[in-house]
Design a protein around this motif. Structure first.
Motif, PDB file in Angstrom:
ATOM      1  N   SER A  34      -5.317  -2.387  15.370  1.00 31.89           N
ATOM      2  CA  SER A  34      -5.763  -1.615  16.522  1.00 31.89           C
ATOM      3  C   SER A  34      -7.158  -1.073  16.279  1.00 31.89           C
ATOM      4  O   SER A  34      -7.522  -0.720  15.156  1.00 31.89           O
ATOM      5  CB  SER A  34      -4.785  -0.458  16.759  1.00 31.89           C
ATOM      6  OG  SER A  34      -5.323   0.490  17.653  1.00 31.89           O
ATOM      7  N   ALA A  36      -8.110   1.698  16.992  1.00 31.29           N
ATOM      8  CA  ALA A  36      -8.030   3.097  16.576  1.00 31.29           C
ATOM      9  C   ALA A  36      -7.765   3.232  15.086  1.00 31.29           C
ATOM     10  O   ALA A  36      -7.942   4.299  14.506  1.00 31.29           O
ATOM     11  CB  ALA A  36      -6.923   3.800  17.363  1.00 31.29           C
ATOM     12  N   ASP A  37      -7.316   2.147  14.440  1.00 29.01           N
ATOM     13  CA  ASP A  37      -7.034   2.204  13.015  1.00 29.01           C
ATOM     14  C   ASP A  37      -8.333   2.244  12.214  1.00 29.01           C
ATOM     15  O   ASP A  37      -9.343   1.665  12.618  1.00 29.01           O
ATOM     16  CB  ASP A  37      -6.204   1.003  12.580  1.00 29.01           C
ATOM     17  CG  ASP A  37      -4.802   1.036  13.166  1.00 29.01           C
ATOM     18  OD1 ASP A  37      -4.435   2.080  13.719  1.00 29.01           O
ATOM     19  OD2 ASP A  37      -4.099   0.021  13.074  1.00 29.01           O
ATOM     20  N   ILE A  40      -8.478   3.540   5.333  1.00 26.57           N
ATOM     21  CA  ILE A  40      -7.854   4.741   4.780  1.00 26.57           C
ATOM     22  C   ILE A  40      -7.677   4.673   3.263  1.00 26.57           C
ATOM     23  O   ILE A  40      -7.058   5.553   2.669  1.00 26.57           O
ATOM     24  CB  ILE A  40      -6.488   5.013   5.451  1.00 26.57           C
ATOM     25  CG1 ILE A  40      -5.557   3.802   5.312  1.00 26.57           C
ATOM     26  CG2 ILE A  40      -6.672   5.381   6.914  1.00 26.57           C
ATOM     27  CD1 ILE A  40      -4.157   4.043   5.871  1.00 26.57           C
ATOM     28  N   ALA A  88       1.444   6.821   5.752  1.00 29.82           N
ATOM     29  CA  ALA A  88       0.509   6.145   6.652  1.00 29.82           C
ATOM     30  C   ALA A  88       1.179   4.929   7.290  1.00 29.82           C
ATOM     31  O   ALA A  88       2.116   4.357   6.734  1.00 29.82           O
ATOM     32  CB  ALA A  88      -0.737   5.708   5.890  1.00 29.82           C
ATOM     33  N   THR A  89       0.703   4.569   8.459  1.00 30.84           N
ATOM     34  CA  THR A  89       1.107   3.328   9.109  1.00 30.84           C
ATOM     35  C   THR A  89       0.048   2.284   8.804  1.00 30.84           C
ATOM     36  O   THR A  89      -1.140   2.503   9.093  1.00 30.84           O
ATOM     37  CB  THR A  89       1.244   3.520  10.628  1.00 30.84           C
ATOM     38  OG1 THR A  89       2.264   4.500  10.878  1.00 30.84           O
ATOM     39  CG2 THR A  89       1.638   2.210  11.308  1.00 30.84           C
ATOM     40  N   SER A 137       4.688   0.863   6.577  1.00 30.52           N
ATOM     41  CA  SER A 137       4.333   2.266   6.412  1.00 30.52           C
ATOM     42  C   SER A 137       4.618   2.696   4.982  1.00 30.52           C
ATOM     43  O   SER A 137       5.404   2.059   4.266  1.00 30.52           O
ATOM     44  CB  SER A 137       5.130   3.145   7.387  1.00 30.52           C
ATOM     45  OG  SER A 137       6.519   3.053   7.122  1.00 30.52           O
ATOM     46  N   TYR A 162      -6.210  -0.711   6.104  1.00 33.18           N
ATOM     47  CA  TYR A 162      -6.504  -0.107   7.401  1.00 33.18           C
ATOM     48  C   TYR A 162      -5.224   0.392   8.039  1.00 33.18           C
ATOM     49  O   TYR A 162      -4.148  -0.205   7.866  1.00 33.18           O
ATOM     50  CB  TYR A 162      -7.165  -1.128   8.331  1.00 33.18           C
ATOM     51  CG  TYR A 162      -8.556  -1.532   7.903  1.00 33.18           C
ATOM     52  CD1 TYR A 162      -9.672  -0.876   8.411  1.00 33.18           C
ATOM     53  CD2 TYR A 162      -8.745  -2.561   6.984  1.00 33.18           C
ATOM     54  CE1 TYR A 162     -10.960  -1.246   8.016  1.00 33.18           C
ATOM     55  CE2 TYR A 162     -10.020  -2.934   6.580  1.00 33.18           C
ATOM     56  CZ  TYR A 162     -11.121  -2.269   7.104  1.00 33.18           C
ATOM     57  OH  TYR A 162     -12.384  -2.631   6.705  1.00 33.18           O
ATOM     58  N   THR A 164      -3.387   4.203  10.106  1.00 32.60           N
ATOM     59  CA  THR A 164      -3.510   5.597  10.531  1.00 32.60           C
ATOM     60  C   THR A 164      -2.670   6.465   9.603  1.00 32.60           C
ATOM     61  O   THR A 164      -1.674   6.020   9.038  1.00 32.60           O
ATOM     62  CB  THR A 164      -3.019   5.785  11.977  1.00 32.60           C
ATOM     63  OG1 THR A 164      -1.669   5.328  12.077  1.00 32.60           O
ATOM     64  CG2 THR A 164      -3.882   5.017  12.953  1.00 32.60           C
ATOM     65  N   GLY A 165      -3.070   7.728   9.460  1.00 32.47           N
ATOM     66  CA  GLY A 165      -2.346   8.642   8.590  1.00 32.47           C
ATOM     67  C   GLY A 165      -2.924   8.661   7.199  1.00 32.47           C
ATOM     68  O   GLY A 165      -4.111   8.402   6.992  1.00 32.47           O
TER      69      GLY A 165
END
Length: 449
Positions: A34, A36-37, A40, A88-89, A137, A162, A164-165
């Motif tokens: 995504s 948005a990712d 990380i 994290a996802t 995750s 990559y 989120t979280g």
């Protein structure tokens, strides 16, 4: 006459047929990460099953630098994992292999670093740059290699995760200067203030409980010193904002106390390869380096670089030399750990909240890189030193203590940023005599510009 097929309908039909065939073959259809990712994993602490040696540690695959790499031993299996700092996802993993790649490997995730779930697996890896869209995750992500593609180990320039979280860090920006970097340091120049049998870290509130120590820096240091008392005290350091306390075992020649004269040099350096990621000490941080009960081998083989004792043409002596050229002096240098656990300002043994880097990178247990202190203390002693000793014993019992009390964190931050992160060799106000065009961190009065 048979009507022609619509090109659009034909292409859509071909795509549908292809998807049907892939599903029938048991292959997963994966979508790109995504928008948005984000990345990380950069600058997060990492560990590995092995490394080829210094400079090829696990952290090299997560430093954002394609000129450094992790390299394992030439054996199977091997693994490399990163701690994302929190759950994290995961949506995508990018592997940038060096020539020594993995032919058979898995990408795995874990919530606890011990139980692992496969999110990708291959037995036909070809190396190069692989972009793997995955779904999973966890706090930890691991590459688990079971078969190498070459006779060498596994080697990655970069391993990017990559999603989120997690708890991604915001790395200090890598400098963009073009000067050659030979140093990343600044000096604290502080003269002796007292000789006392006190140690406010080991024996707080117990005057006379310790062997004799020579104190430099803060003028009020004694057995009762605290962060508050040090911040309210004066200093013998050239930089008036450095009210830190520094001390070490006193030096004797027979029964005669030999006190250092003038300013002593305490270097603040980078202990990690990515010098631009070093952060200032937090106020109140304190620790002990070395041990008064160390053996010669323990002193010599310390994880930090040990220069030991030197005088005249003698260097890297693990004990005080028995004789030094007349008129010379005995210098001793010993490096401190430079990775902090990020939580504790002290620990029960005054050491375990700190760690030495591993292959040039901070380990996951101590993820915060702070300045690496190196005391360079000069004792004006020469001639026959067969009776020379430290208050703690033989020369290899050399140790020292540090209690951080810079009174203005912004001043320390400016010196760290300009000199350590900036790749300079600075004096106490952050000026590099050999690179005058880079300016200074502080004014002539040791204030922020």
């Amino acid at each position: 006459m048979r009507p022609s097929r619509s090109p659009v309908r034909f292409r859509l039909g071909l795509v549908a047929a292809t998807i049907t065939a892939l599903v029938a073959a048991g292959l997963a259809i994966i979508s790109p990460a995504s928008a948005a990712d984000g990345l990380i994993s950069q600058s997060r602490p990492a560990t590995a099953s092995s490394s080829e040696g210094g400079g090829y540690g696990a952290g090299a695959a997560f430093d954002g630098n394609t000129a450094t790499r992790w390299a394992s031993a030439a054996a199977d299996p091997q693994w490399l994992q990163v701690d994302l700092g929190g759950s994290a996802t995961i949506s995508q993993v990018v592997l940038n292999w060096e020539g020594a790649y993995g032919r058979s490997f898995k990408i795995q995730t874990s919530a606890n670093g011990s139980s692992w779930t496969d999110v990708y697996s291959t037995t036909t890896g070809t190396g190069g740059t692989q972009t793997l869209n995955v779904s999973g995750s966890g706090r930890y992500v691991r590459l688990y290699g079971t078969a190498r593609g070459t006779g060498y180990g596994y080697s990655l320039w970069e391993f990017k995760v990559y999603g989120t979280g997690g708890s991604p860090v915001t790395p200090r920006p890598k400098p963009t200067f073009t000067d050659e970097v030979t140093h990343h340091e600044f000096q604290a120049n502080c003269s002796p203030t007292a000789n006392r049998p006190d140690d406010p870290i080991i024996y707080p509130g117990l005057p006379g409980a310790s062997h004799m120590h020579t104190f430099v820096g803060n003028r009020t240091t004694n057995a009762h010193s605290t962060q508050s008392s040090l911040l309210g005290g004066g200093t013998s350091c050239t930089n008036p904002h450095d009210r830190s306390a520094y001390w070490f075992p006193s030096f004797y020649k027979g029964s005669q106390l030999i006190e250092p004269t003038g300013n002593q040099v305490i270097y603040y350096k980078s202990g990690i390869l990515n010098y631009w990621e070093v952060q200032p000490f937090p106020q109140g941080l304190r620790f002990v380096v070395g041990s008064p009960t160390a053996t010669l081998a323990e002193f010599r083989d310390s994880p930090g670089a040990v220069e030991g004792f030197e005088c005249g043409d003698i260097s890297k002596s693990w004990d005080i030399p028995t004789s030094c050229v007349a008129g010379s002096q005995v210098n001793v240098r010993y490096q401190a750990p430079s990775c902090w656990d990020g939580v504790n300002l002290d620990s029960a043994n005054h050491k375990t909240h700190m760690s030495y880097p591993v292959s040039g990178y901070c380990p996951p247990s101590h993820p915060v890189a702070v300045p690496m202190l190196e005391f360079k203390i000069a004792f004006p002693a020469s001639g026959d030193l067969s009776q020379a000793r430290l208050a703690s014993g033989r020369g290899y019992t050399w140790h020292y203590d540090f209690f951080n009390a810079w009174d203005n964190p912004a001043i320390l931050d400016a010196l760290v940023t300009h000199c350590i992160n900036g790749g300079l060799q600075c004096n106490p106000r952050g000026y590099d005599l050999y690179k005058p065009h880079r300016g200074a961190a502080l004014t002539e009065n040791f204030e922020l510009p």
